[in-house]
Design a protein around this motif. Structure first.
Motif, short mmCIF file in Angstrom:
data_model
loop_
_atom_site.label_atom_id
_atom_site.label_comp_id
_atom_site.label_asym_id
_atom_site.label_seq_id
_atom_site.Cartn_x
_atom_site.Cartn_y
_atom_site.Cartn_z
N GLY A 113 -4.53 -3.18 -4.59
CA GLY A 113 -5.29 -4.20 -3.87
C GLY A 113 -5.27 -5.54 -4.60
O GLY A 113 -5.14 -6.60 -3.97
N LEU A 124 -13.86 0.69 4.10
CA LEU A 124 -13.32 -0.67 4.00
C LEU A 124 -13.24 -1.32 5.38
O LEU A 124 -13.61 -2.49 5.55
N THR A 179 -5.97 -9.10 4.83
CA THR A 179 -5.46 -8.48 3.61
C THR A 179 -6.04 -7.09 3.41
O THR A 179 -5.32 -6.14 3.09
N ALA A 180 -7.35 -6.95 3.60
CA ALA A 180 -8.00 -5.65 3.40
C ALA A 180 -7.48 -4.61 4.39
O ALA A 180 -7.26 -3.45 4.03
N PRO A 182 -5.21 2.51 -6.46
CA PRO A 182 -5.61 1.73 -5.28
C PRO A 182 -6.21 0.37 -5.63
O PRO A 182 -5.94 -0.64 -4.95
N GLN A 187 -10.54 2.78 -3.33
CA GLN A 187 -10.50 3.71 -4.46
C GLN A 187 -11.79 4.52 -4.56
O GLN A 187 -11.75 5.72 -4.88
N GLY A 237 -11.16 -5.06 -1.50
CA GLY A 237 -10.72 -3.97 -0.64
C GLY A 237 -10.12 -2.82 -1.42
O GLY A 237 -10.37 -1.65 -1.11
N GLY A 238 -9.33 -3.13 -2.45
CA GLY A 238 -8.74 -2.06 -3.27
C GLY A 238 -9.80 -1.23 -3.98
O GLY A 238 -9.70 0.00 -4.07
N LEU A 275 -4.44 -2.59 3.54
CA LEU A 275 -4.56 -1.51 2.57
C LEU A 275 -4.76 -0.17 3.28
O LEU A 275 -4.60 0.89 2.67
N GLY A 320 -7.98 -8.36 -0.86
CA GLY A 320 -7.14 -7.45 -1.64
C GLY A 320 -7.90 -6.82 -2.80
O GLY A 320 -7.90 -5.60 -2.98
N LEU A 345 -2.00 -7.16 -4.04
CA LEU A 345 -1.90 -7.70 -2.69
C LEU A 345 -2.63 -9.04 -2.58
O LEU A 345 -2.17 -9.96 -1.91
N ALA A 351 0.82 -1.21 0.00
CA ALA A 351 0.00 0.00 0.00
C ALA A 351 0.85 1.27 0.00
O ALA A 351 0.39 2.33 -0.43
#
Length: 398
Positions: free
Chosen positions: A46, A364, A223-224, A42, A357, A352-353, A227, A349, A49, A31
């Motif tokens: 994600g 998130l 994972t999220a 973003p 964004q 979440g990305g 970010l 990922g 990731l 990130a």
């Protein structure tokens, strides 16, 4: 455990921790550092990731099936070679698309289920739960070390240095497989005979479904969250990226106290389900603090609670799966469990990305909080049945 089991479990835990160390090291980094790559957004960061989780999820069961036919070791060595190649591709990339390709190739070395099946092969029934718990604890240790080592290596050589170190870890893993893990003859002698319909039964077993859903949520959230967490450390605590390891080190070391308390409650207090629910509750509290109160004290408290909850749940889930699975279905059940684990990482990922964004990091974290609430509600029926059984035992006593 006898000498063979101690040797096998120690070597497999070391192998698993080396491999997960390579995967986890990029969590606190992408990130921040991937924003310097060509084409970075973003959503693509994600995806970079989480993409390894998709290839992991797609290949866990096929490679587990292959390991039943050609042996565990050849599949594990081949998976480590793919993991090393993907790390090299990502380390040499100068665009976010190149990192995505390398991470997808890393994930193609999908050997988690095969490693866990080998743990089962090389241990007796009465020692298997302990062995699974040791391997699960090694994942938590790898996660802890990665959060500290990753920022230190990146501060010295950037994101590419982290991926190149991962290549070395994968090659060391091959040395462990070939030199320290007992041969296939011992595994074949101990292997459980598969039963027909094990895939259908594993997918339909309520307790396994709850555990598989839980590990999906846990790794989505992990994972999220990463970010958002690195940005909170920069903006909320004023820590430059090369000093993030200090915050992670403090939070992780303090989290060990909480993990020990939960483990004592589960093992000596005879309340494993209640301790498990407490771990989920700590994740809820952590996410709430990080999402709604992005002030220094709340960030520090949230980070600590997050690591307590995650490390305890990550170490406990494999042991619970090994207890819940039926005879002859362990390999299939562990393959499904690993698939759900990595699908969660991919979804965390990629989805979440997109959320970051479009809506920002706080949304998130609140999304993650909602998923953890759903997980807790899913676990409550089982917790209630355990409590009822305990109460019935008390009433029936003279």
């Amino acid at each position: 455990m006898n000498a063979l089991e101690r040797r096998a479990v120690s070597a497999l835990a070391l192998l698993y921790s080396f491999r997960m160390l390579g995967l986890f090291m990029v969590l606190p980094l992408l990130a921040l550092y991937a924003t310097d790559l060509e084409g970075a957004t973003p959503a693509l960061i994600g995806l970079a990731l989480g993409i390894y989780g998709l290839s992991q999820a797609l290949l866990q069961i096929p490679l587990g099936w292959l390991s039943d036919r050609v042996g565990r070791k050849p599949v594990i060595v081949g998976g480590l070679l793919l993991f090393a190649l993907g790390s090299l591709v990502a380390g040499l990339a100068d665009s976010v698309q190149g990192v995505i390709a390398g991470r997808a190739l890393q994930g193609a070395g999908a050997i988690a289920g095969t490693v866990m099946a080998l743990v089962a092969d090389l241990t007796r029934d009465e020692q298997r739960t302990k062995a699974m718990a040791i391997v699960g604890a090694s994942i938590g240790l790898a996660f802890t070390l990665a959060l500290i080592l990753g920022p230190l290596v990146a501060a010295w050589g950037g994101l590419s240095a982290v991926f190149l170190l991962t290549v070395a870890l994968a090659l060391l893993g091959i040395v462990i497989v070939l030199g320290l893990i007992p041969g296939p003859g011992a595994a074949a002698a101990a292997r459980e005979e598969p039963v027909s319909g094990s895939l259908r039964r594993s997918l339909g077993e309520p307790e396994l479904l709850r555990l598989n859903a839980g590990v999906f949520v846990l790794h989505f959230v992990l994972t999220a969250s990463f970010l958002v967490i690195p940005g909170l450390l920069e903006s909320g605590l004023g820590l430059p990226r090369e000093r993030h390891w200090e915050a992670y080190l403090a939070a992780v070391l303090l989290s060990l106290l909480g993990v020990v308390v939960l483990m004592r409650r589960a093992e000596r207090g005879g309340r494993p389900r209640q301790a498990f629910a407490t771990g989920i509750g700590l994740l809820l509290l952590a996410l709430g603090l990080l999402a709604e109160l992005p002030r220094p004290l709340a960030i520090c408290a949230g980070l600590w609670l997050f690591f307590v909850g995650f490390n305890y749940l990550e170490a406990t889930l494999p042991s619970l799966v090994s207890k819940a699975v039926f005879a002859g279905g362990r390999g299939t059940a562990m393959g499904i469990y690993s698939t759900c684990q990595f699908l969660g990482a991919f979804a965390g990922g990629a989805v979440g990305g997109l959320i970051v964004q479009r809506y920002g990091g706080s949304v998130l974290l609140l999304t993650c909080l909602g998923l953890v609430v759903a997980w807790l509600l899913l676990a409550l029926p089982r917790l209630a049945s355990v409590a009822d059984a305990a109460a019935g035992g008390e009433l029936s006593r003279p």
